[in-house]
Design a protein around this motif. Structure first.
Motif, PDB file in Angstrom:
ATOM      1  N   HIS A 259      -3.316   7.306  -4.340  1.00  0.00           N
ATOM      2  CA  HIS A 259      -2.987   5.445  -3.396  1.00  0.00           C
ATOM      3  C   HIS A 259      -2.702   4.726  -5.006  1.00  0.00           C
ATOM      4  CE1 HIS A 259      -4.092   7.041   0.305  1.00  0.00           C
ATOM      5  NE2 HIS A 259      -5.560   7.941   0.394  1.00  0.00           N
TER       6      HIS A 259
ATOM      7  N   HIS B  78      -9.723  -2.794   3.212  1.00  0.00           N
ATOM      8  CA  HIS B  78      -8.801  -1.996   3.312  1.00  0.00           C
ATOM      9  C   HIS B  78      -9.488  -0.642   4.396  1.00  0.00           C
ATOM     10  CE1 HIS B  78      -5.273  -3.396   0.536  1.00  0.00           C
ATOM     11  NE2 HIS B  78      -6.878  -3.889  -0.081  1.00  0.00           N
TER      12      HIS B  78
ATOM     13  N   TYR C 155       1.543  -3.871   3.875  1.00  0.00           N
ATOM     14  CA  TYR C 155       0.314  -3.920   4.341  1.00  0.00           C
ATOM     15  C   TYR C 155      -0.399  -4.579   5.013  1.00  0.00           C
ATOM     16  CZ  TYR C 155      -4.955  -2.424   5.215  1.00  0.00           C
ATOM     17  OH  TYR C 155      -6.103  -2.926   5.623  1.00  0.00           O
TER      18      TYR C 155
ATOM     19  N   PHE D 135      -1.806   0.764  -4.547  1.00  0.00           N
ATOM     20  CA  PHE D 135      -1.749  -0.704  -4.221  1.00  0.00           C
ATOM     21  C   PHE D 135      -1.394  -1.584  -4.823  1.00  0.00           C
ATOM     22  CE2 PHE D 135      -5.142  -0.489  -0.397  1.00  0.00           C
ATOM     23  CZ  PHE D 135      -4.669   0.542  -0.538  1.00  0.00           C
TER      24      PHE D 135
ATOM     25  N   LYS E  68      -9.125   8.247  -3.318  1.00  0.00           N
ATOM     26  CA  LYS E  68     -10.426   8.799  -2.327  1.00  0.00           C
ATOM     27  C   LYS E  68     -10.644  10.223  -1.752  1.00  0.00           C
ATOM     28  CE  LYS E  68     -12.084   6.777   1.995  1.00  0.00           C
ATOM     29  NZ  LYS E  68     -11.808   8.263   2.786  1.00  0.00           N
TER      30      LYS E  68
ATOM     31  N   VAL F 216      -8.751   4.590   5.042  1.00  0.00           N
ATOM     32  CA  VAL F 216      -7.408   5.193   3.810  1.00  0.00           C
ATOM     33  C   VAL F 216      -7.974   6.028   3.991  1.00  0.00           C
ATOM     34  CG1 VAL F 216      -7.620   4.698   1.163  1.00  0.00           C
ATOM     35  CG2 VAL F 216      -7.721   2.221   2.664  1.00  0.00           C
TER      36      VAL F 216
ATOM     37  N   ARG G 105       0.558  -0.840  -0.087  1.00  0.00           N
ATOM     38  CA  ARG G 105      -0.311   0.541   0.229  1.00  0.00           C
ATOM     39  C   ARG G 105       0.839   0.968   0.174  1.00  0.00           C
ATOM     40  NH1 ARG G 105      -4.839   0.803   5.004  1.00  0.00           N
ATOM     41  NH2 ARG G 105      -4.702   2.985   4.567  1.00  0.00           N
ATOM     42  N   ASP G 106       0.946   1.785  -1.176  1.00  0.00           N
ATOM     43  CA  ASP G 106       1.330   3.082  -0.799  1.00  0.00           C
ATOM     44  C   ASP G 106       3.191   3.542  -0.650  1.00  0.00           C
ATOM     45  OD1 ASP G 106      -0.900   4.299  -1.941  1.00  0.00           O
ATOM     46  OD2 ASP G 106      -0.669   4.887   0.101  1.00  0.00           O
TER      47      ASP G 106
END
Length: 91
Positions: free
Chosen positions: A54, A46, A26, A56, A72, A49, A21-22
């Motif tokens: 982002h 997830h 994660y 993934f 997001k 967030v 993740r980023d």
């Protein structure tokens, strides 16, 4: 946020799924011991967030990688792009 993905290939083991993740790890090796046959849909939730852009990556046991980036904003999520990479020897 829930990410649903469809396995259109051979059976995969969720026990050997790493999620980045980023750029950071994660989840390494999910605590699930099930197989995902071809054509099946799986969802991964997830949490935490934050708003913003982002990236993934889901790295599966056969070496294939699902990479997607999204934005997001509040409860809205926009998929900006997605790529699926597999080693040459994986059909």
């Amino acid at each position: 946020m829930t990410v649903d993905y469809i396995n259109n290939g051979t059976t995969l083991s969720a026990r050997h799924l790493d999620i980045f993740r980023d750029g950071g790890v994660y989840s390494s090796t999910l605590d699930e011991d099930y197989l995902l046959p071809g054509g099946e849909v799986n969802g991964i939730v997830h949490s935490d967030v934050s708003d913003g852009d982002h990236v993934f990556e889901y790295v599966f046991d056969n070496g294939c990688i699902l990479r997607f980036n999204f934005t997001k904003s509040g409860t809205s999520v926009t998929l900006n792009s997605q790529q699926w990479y597999c080693p040459t020897e994986v059909g």
